[in-house]
Design a protein around this motif. Structure first.
Motif, PDB file in Angstrom:
ATOM      1  N   ALA A  29     -10.972 -18.741   9.118  1.00 42.80           N
ATOM      2  CA  ALA A  29     -11.764 -19.508  10.081  1.00 42.80           C
ATOM      3  C   ALA A  29     -12.839 -20.330   9.354  1.00 42.80           C
ATOM      4  N   TRP A  30     -13.441 -19.750   8.311  1.00 42.59           N
ATOM      5  CA  TRP A  30     -14.433 -20.499   7.531  1.00 42.59           C
ATOM      6  C   TRP A  30     -13.790 -21.701   6.851  1.00 42.59           C
ATOM      7  N   ILE A  31     -12.636 -21.508   6.273  1.00 46.60           N
ATOM      8  CA  ILE A  31     -11.944 -22.603   5.579  1.00 46.60           C
ATOM      9  C   ILE A  31     -11.599 -23.718   6.559  1.00 46.60           C
ATOM     10  N   ILE A  32     -11.060 -23.349   7.705  1.00 48.97           N
ATOM     11  CA  ILE A  32     -10.692 -24.341   8.717  1.00 48.97           C
ATOM     12  C   ILE A  32     -11.945 -25.034   9.258  1.00 48.97           C
ATOM     13  N   PHE A  33     -13.007 -24.260   9.499  1.00 50.35           N
ATOM     14  CA  PHE A  33     -14.256 -24.827  10.000  1.00 50.35           C
ATOM     15  C   PHE A  33     -14.822 -25.869   9.034  1.00 50.35           C
ATOM     16  N   ILE A  34     -14.814 -25.558   7.758  1.00 55.21           N
ATOM     17  CA  ILE A  34     -15.323 -26.502   6.760  1.00 55.21           C
ATOM     18  C   ILE A  34     -14.477 -27.779   6.758  1.00 55.21           C
ATOM     19  N   GLY A  35     -13.153 -27.630   6.788  1.00 52.44           N
ATOM     20  CA  GLY A  35     -12.273 -28.803   6.825  1.00 52.44           C
ATOM     21  C   GLY A  35     -12.486 -29.655   8.061  1.00 52.44           C
ATOM     22  N   LEU A  36     -12.615 -29.015   9.211  1.00 46.73           N
ATOM     23  CA  LEU A  36     -12.832 -29.756  10.457  1.00 46.73           C
ATOM     24  C   LEU A  36     -14.203 -30.431  10.477  1.00 46.73           C
TER      25      LEU A  36
ATOM     26  N   ILE B 202     -16.508 -26.878  16.488  1.00 44.68           N
ATOM     27  CA  ILE B 202     -17.304 -25.944  17.297  1.00 44.68           C
ATOM     28  C   ILE B 202     -16.465 -24.723  17.671  1.00 44.68           C
ATOM     29  N   LEU B 203     -15.205 -24.945  17.990  1.00 41.43           N
ATOM     30  CA  LEU B 203     -14.303 -23.850  18.317  1.00 41.43           C
ATOM     31  C   LEU B 203     -14.236 -22.834  17.180  1.00 41.43           C
ATOM     32  N   PHE B 204     -14.052 -23.327  15.967  1.00 41.27           N
ATOM     33  CA  PHE B 204     -13.976 -22.404  14.837  1.00 41.27           C
ATOM     34  C   PHE B 204     -15.337 -21.817  14.484  1.00 41.27           C
ATOM     35  N   TYR B 205     -16.414 -22.536  14.789  1.00 39.50           N
ATOM     36  CA  TYR B 205     -17.740 -21.961  14.601  1.00 39.50           C
ATOM     37  C   TYR B 205     -17.912 -20.746  15.519  1.00 39.50           C
ATOM     38  N   LEU B 206     -17.461 -20.859  16.763  1.00 39.30           N
ATOM     39  CA  LEU B 206     -17.558 -19.723  17.692  1.00 39.30           C
ATOM     40  C   LEU B 206     -16.745 -18.522  17.202  1.00 39.30           C
ATOM     41  N   ILE B 207     -15.586 -18.801  16.629  1.00 35.47           N
ATOM     42  CA  ILE B 207     -14.764 -17.712  16.077  1.00 35.47           C
ATOM     43  C   ILE B 207     -15.504 -17.028  14.931  1.00 35.47           C
ATOM     44  N   ILE B 208     -16.074 -17.841  14.044  1.00 34.73           N
ATOM     45  CA  ILE B 208     -16.842 -17.284  12.924  1.00 34.73           C
ATOM     46  C   ILE B 208     -18.020 -16.467  13.437  1.00 34.73           C
TER      47      ILE B 208
END
Length: 184
Positions: free
Chosen positions: A18-25, A83-89
């Motif tokens: 999730a962190w990796i995807i969040f950074i990419g997004l 934001i979606l992946f931030y919520l997951i993190i």
């Protein structure tokens, strides 16, 4: 030989992903916003070398307000995904995801938030797709919606509705759990 992966180990792996995807997004969203600003206020040549080799020069030359509309839709979709992946993190990091008692208000709030975000992503992705198709009908050369990163609006819509159903089930599970605790 059987390998057993515990739920906590899987959550740790998902946390890193999730962190990796969040950074990419986040980089994508920032790239769209910065490049739009650069193209509009500093140098119009930026439309030819838009973020990730997307060439929007024909749209910019056709109509600058249409250029702003499309890049805004692309940016909104990218920001909502981040934001979606931030919520997951955040839910994993704050340890509010209690596997021993999964039916709690924090998890329910999380599922509702994710559902509304996915519906927002669907709305703006479908809007962007329709806008892009209308521009192509008017003879403007625009990259595919996959390159614009607004494809899959129907999938996001399906996921959002599915998550709303799951959130309602969780809500009912919380009610039953609270009733059960009161009767004990």
């Amino acid at each position: 030989m059987e390998i057993k992966i515990s739920a906590q180990q899987m959550l740790n792996v998902l946390y890193v992903l999730a962190w990796i995807i969040f950074i990419g997004l986040s980089i994508d969203a920032g790239g769209f916003l910065v490049n739009t600003f650069f193209t509009l206020f500093i140098n119009p040549i930026g439309s030819s070398y838009f973020w990730n080799h997307i060439d929007l020069s024909s749209l910019y030359q056709f109509n600058q307000s249409h250029f702003v509309t499309l890049t805004s839709l692309m940016s909104i979709v990218a920001v909502l995904k981040a934001i979606l992946f931030y919520l997951i993190i955040k839910i994993i990091h704050d340890k509010k995801l209690n596997l021993a008692q999964p039916f709690n208000k924090d998890v329910n709030r999380f599922i509702f938030s994710v559902a509304y975000l996915t519906l927002g992503i669907a709305l703006f992705a479908i809007w962007g797709t329709n806008f892009s198709e209308n521009m192509v009908k008017q003879g403007v050369t625009i990259p595919s919606i996959q390159h614009l990163k607004i494809a899959g609006g129907d999938v996001w819509l399906f996921m959002g509705i599915t998550l709303l159903v799951i959130a309602q089930i969780f809500k009912r599970g919380i009610e039953l759990q609270e009733e059960n605790e009161l009767t004990v």
